[in-house]
Write a protein that holds these residues in place. Structure first.
Motif, PDB file in Angstrom:
ATOM      1  N   THR A 205       0.532  -1.217   0.490  1.00 11.80           N
ATOM      2  CA  THR A 205      -0.110  -0.031   0.031  1.00 11.80           C
ATOM      3  C   THR A 205       0.798   1.111  -0.044  1.00 11.80           C
ATOM      4  O   THR A 205       0.903   2.012  -0.824  1.00 11.80           O
ATOM      5  N   ASP A 206       2.203   1.492   1.110  1.00 16.35           N
ATOM      6  CA  ASP A 206       3.302   2.594   1.264  1.00 16.35           C
ATOM      7  C   ASP A 206       3.392   3.046  -0.474  1.00 16.35           C
ATOM      8  O   ASP A 206       3.519   3.546  -1.212  1.00 16.35           O
ATOM      9  N   ALA A 209       1.240   4.466  -2.614  1.00 22.05           N
ATOM     10  CA  ALA A 209       0.686   5.608  -2.148  1.00 22.05           C
ATOM     11  C   ALA A 209       0.337   6.947  -3.736  1.00 22.05           C
ATOM     12  O   ALA A 209      -0.590   7.462  -3.310  1.00 22.05           O
TER      13      ALA A 209
END
Ligand code: TXA
Ligand code: MG
Length: 343
Positions: A205-206, A209
């Motif tokens: 997920t990071d 971004a």
């Protein structure tokens, strides 16, 4: 000696060229490799492992360029993930190109591809000039090998192993499914974690971004056809592993275990459930480091050595620290390896 010229590497290349699968080290676990261009060698992977044909193989590459040749499309999400996590323990599953034979994907439209972080494996790909399909080098449903000796113990003379030392990660790669739906002109991507590994959902997920038009799709919502090989039981040691929640009084615990073993089936989703010989004489305890990185590295070797002791079963005590996110992939393996989970 220069490892590019080592006798073991030369022999591995020769065997691969003659159509024999060989076991090679990766940073996760040892793989049983064959070129994707040789269907007969790919077939031997299934027979050596006694692996059912419905379970697809992961394709290993040694560059992003080579990965692109395996897929129909290479979206910007894939590029971002590959730049962040490759070479490393992340497998991307997307629509396959015509280069990939149906035997590798079990007839599915998708292929799983990763670039492993081990010089020996990458050198073999370079010298073979083709991607290599490689499942973990163990019998189907059993514990993955993390040192060369594990592979020798499992297959004896049947498989040649290139010894690249102990695997640094110790559990298999994270498998990420990326499916695209076209919504009008815009493309939208749904990501699902098919298998947990050292690369976590949060890290993915990071790293995405700055990417648009993507979302997570929980595993329960994934079409089961896109997620084969995810049996309830897997990675089983040769004597039963039992997970126990917290401290329990031994005599009572053993009674519970005996009762539960009478209730459970012999086979679940074509994997034989390992059961103990009664009466129990010796019990081994699985102890892992409190550090999750070290614990992952130890896990399979500890399961194997406990199986080779004179114990009738292995107990693992689940503690509060094991519920933290960095233990998720280890607990996933332990739950699948366990014949029983006692609350
Ligand atoms: O770390 C690893 O991934 C190791 C090393 C050798 O690279 N390989 C490995 O392969 O664990 P294997 O065969 O033991 O596990 C591959 C799993 C399959 O059981 C399946 O769950 C998933 O990856 N997989 C492979 N290809 C897929 C596909 N086309 N679609 C969905 N899942 C796939
Ligand atoms: Mg495996």
């Amino acid at each position: 000696m220069d490892s590019n010229q080592s006798p073991a590497l030369l022999q591995a290349i020769q065997l691969l060229q003659q159509g024999h699968p060989v076991a090679l080290p990766t940073e996760t676990v040892y793989g049983l490799a064959a070129p994707i261009t040789n269907e007969s060698a790919l077939g031997k992977i299934f027979s050596i492992k006694q692996r059912p044909f419905f379970d697809p193989l992961i394709v290993h590459v040694n560059s992003i360029e080579m990965a692109k040749t395996c897929f129909q499309e290479w979206p910007s999400i894939a590029q971002t993930l590959a730049q962040k996590f490759w070479p490393g323990p992340l497998t991307l599953v997307m629509k396959k190109s015509s280069l990939i034979p149906g035997l590798v994907t079990s007839g599915l439209e998708n292929v799983g591809v990763r670039w492993p972080r081990h010089d020996l494996f990458n050198e073999v790909i370079r010298q073979m000039s083709t991607p290599l399909a490689a499942p973990s080098a163990n019998l189907f449903g059993r514990t993955s090998p993390t040192i060369a000796q594990h592979v020798k113990d499992e297959f004896a003379q049947k498989v040649f192993v290139v010894d690249g030392g102990p695997c640094q990660v110790g559990i298999e790669s994270t498998v990420l499914l990326i499916e695209s739906n076209s919504l009008g002109a815009a493309q939208n991507f749904q990501l699902s974690l098919l298998r947990q590994g050292q690369v976590s959902e949060n890290q993915i997920t990071d790293s995405l971004a700055l990417e648009k038009n993507w979302s997570w799709l929980p595993l329960e919502k994934v079409n089961p056809k896109s997620s084969p090989g995810h049996m309830k039981h897997h990675y089983m040691p040769s004597i039963p592993l039992i997970l126990v929640q917290g401290q329990q009084e031994e005599a009572q615990l053993l009674k519970k275990i005996e009762k539960r073993f009478q209730e459970i089936p012999d086979v679940v989703e074509s994997v034989k459930i390992i059961k103990p010989q009664w009466p129990l004489k010796n019990i081994a305890t699985l102890t892992l480091s409190k550090d999750s990185v070290l614990a992952a590295r130890q896990l399979y070797a500890e399961l194997r050595s406990a199986s080779q002791s004179d114990a009738d079963l292995i107990l693992f005590q689940c503690l509060a620290l094991h519920s933290s996110p960095d233990w998720q992939s280890i607990m996933d393996r332990l739950q699948k390896a366990a014949s029983l989970i006692i609350d």
